[in-house]
Design an enzyme around this catalytic site. Structure first.
Site, PDB file in Angstrom:
ATOM      1  N   HIS A 143      37.363  35.116  30.464  1.00 17.04           N
ATOM      2  CA  HIS A 143      37.932  35.908  31.554  1.00 17.04           C
ATOM      3  C   HIS A 143      37.554  35.275  32.890  1.00 17.04           C
ATOM      4  CE1 HIS A 143      33.916  37.681  31.002  1.00 17.04           C
ATOM      5  NE2 HIS A 143      34.023  38.341  32.151  1.00 17.04           N
ATOM      6  N   HIS A 198      35.799  36.260  35.673  1.00 16.32           N
ATOM      7  CA  HIS A 198      34.632  36.537  36.500  1.00 16.32           C
ATOM      8  C   HIS A 198      33.821  35.270  36.778  1.00 16.32           C
ATOM      9  CE1 HIS A 198      34.495  41.147  35.540  1.00 16.32           C
ATOM     10  NE2 HIS A 198      35.370  40.839  36.494  1.00 16.32           N
ATOM     11  N   ASP A 228      30.735  34.502  36.804  1.00 16.71           N
ATOM     12  CA  ASP A 228      29.660  34.137  35.884  1.00 16.71           C
ATOM     13  C   ASP A 228      30.200  33.723  34.514  1.00 16.71           C
ATOM     14  OD1 ASP A 228      30.410  36.798  35.321  1.00 16.71           O
ATOM     15  OD2 ASP A 228      28.452  37.286  34.481  1.00 16.71           O
ATOM     16  N   HIS A 229      31.513  33.531  34.436  1.00 16.90           N
ATOM     17  CA  HIS A 229      32.137  33.025  33.208  1.00 16.90           C
ATOM     18  C   HIS A 229      33.054  31.829  33.468  1.00 16.90           C
ATOM     19  CE1 HIS A 229      30.854  36.210  30.370  1.00 16.90           C
ATOM     20  NE2 HIS A 229      30.666  36.850  31.518  1.00 16.90           N
ATOM     21  N   HIS A 252      37.578  45.115  30.045  1.00 13.07           N
ATOM     22  CA  HIS A 252      36.584  44.710  31.051  1.00 13.07           C
ATOM     23  C   HIS A 252      37.319  44.090  32.235  1.00 13.07           C
ATOM     24  CE1 HIS A 252      32.787  43.218  32.624  1.00 13.07           C
ATOM     25  NE2 HIS A 252      33.241  41.977  32.596  1.00 13.07           N
ATOM     26  N   ASP A 301      32.564  39.448  27.546  1.00 11.30           N
ATOM     27  CA  ASP A 301      31.989  40.717  27.990  1.00 11.30           C
ATOM     28  C   ASP A 301      32.717  41.927  27.410  1.00 11.30           C
ATOM     29  OD1 ASP A 301      30.185  39.294  29.475  1.00 11.30           O
ATOM     30  OD2 ASP A 301      30.970  39.878  31.433  1.00 11.30           O
ATOM     31  N   HIS A 312      25.691  38.177  27.411  1.00  6.99           N
ATOM     32  CA  HIS A 312      24.563  38.639  28.216  1.00  6.99           C
ATOM     33  C   HIS A 312      23.445  39.201  27.350  1.00  6.99           C
ATOM     34  CE1 HIS A 312      26.516  38.402  32.224  1.00  6.99           C
ATOM     35  NE2 HIS A 312      27.625  38.708  31.558  1.00  6.99           N
TER      36      HIS A 312
END
Length: 253
Positions: A56, A58, A60-61, A113, A132, A170
């Site tokens: 996805h 975001h 942090d991805h 998400h 996530d 995570h």
């Protein structure tokens, strides 16, 4: 030949995953939470990166995509939403297949998400990279999707074989366990939570997990069984899920 998965911590609580198709030596990175960490792990292993598989958009991805591609020249694939922050070489949708040498990853639409979130499933090795959407004893917050969408996505993941190894992104498991114990008093959960707390005290990881273990203990997958306790008795399963998700969002423990 099997898929080798190399897991490593990055950022504050993310995990990075480098995967190598042993038949061909081709290597992929599942998401790019931290470019420097990914590149260091590649160098340490002596692996050359061929492919990035984003789940996805975001940061942090997918935030490391550009820097990693600039150095490695790899191909980047993922859902269209990733183009919000970085270009893709190929956009993926439900039912697509991504080849890494002889390893085939089937793409599952697991939005909720984020709207376009996807999961990668290697059926031959029974390995899923869920980003996530699903966590050990948890699930992702609904930043963009609806409870109905997320519940459908979780059911799609839960339908994979029970012995599927699940790599989530995570290390949230101890926090998730504390919440789970507040809404579910099953022996299976209590036993698992005790193991989790002990593992974290030893500094050990709690990822990966399995489909079977999550179906038995994850309160988000067990929402229909918890419906009466959550005040959603007689409601559709998605509504029971929404009640669990709302309780987690408000949980302070």
């Amino acid at each position: 030949m099997p898929l080798t998965v190399h897991q490593f911590p990055c950022l504050s609580d993310n995990y990075g995953f480098l995967v190598r198709d042993e038949a061909t030596g081709l290597t992929a990175c599942i998401d790019t939470p931290e470019a420097g960490a990914v590149l260091r792990e590649l160098e340490s292993l002596g692996w050359d990166l061929d492919l990035i598989l984003n789940t996805h958009w975001h940061p942090d991805h997918a935030g490391g995509n550009a820097d990693i591609k600039a150095i490695t020249g790899c191909t980047i694939v993922g859902p269209k939403e990733v183009t919000r922050i970085a270009p893709l070489d190929r956009e993926l949708v439900e039912g697509d297949t991504v080849q890494l040498g002889e390893t085939a990853f089937r793409v599952l639409d697991t939005g909720g998400h984020t709207l376009g979130h996807i999961t990668y499933f290697d059926a031959a090795d029974r390995i899923a990279f869920v980003g996530d959407t699903l966590f050990a004893l948890g699930c992702g917050r609904l930043f963009e999707g609806t409870p109905e969408q997320m519940w459908a996505s979780l059911q799609k993941i839960a339908a994979l074989p029970d012995d599927t190894t699940v790599y989530c992104a995570h290390e949230y498991t101890a926090s998730n366990a504390r919440f789970a114990l507040s809404v579910d008093d099953s022996k299976a959960l209590k036993d698992r939570a005790a193991q989790i707390f002990a593992a974290r005290d030893r500094g050990e990881w709690t990822v990966p997990t399995t489909i079977g273990l999550e179906k038995a203990t994850n309160p988000f997958l067990r929402a229909p069984q918890l419906a009466e306790r959550m005040g959603a008795s007689g409601q559709p399963d998605a509504r029971a899920f929404a009640a669990v998700r709302e309780a987690k969002d408000a949980f302070k423990g």
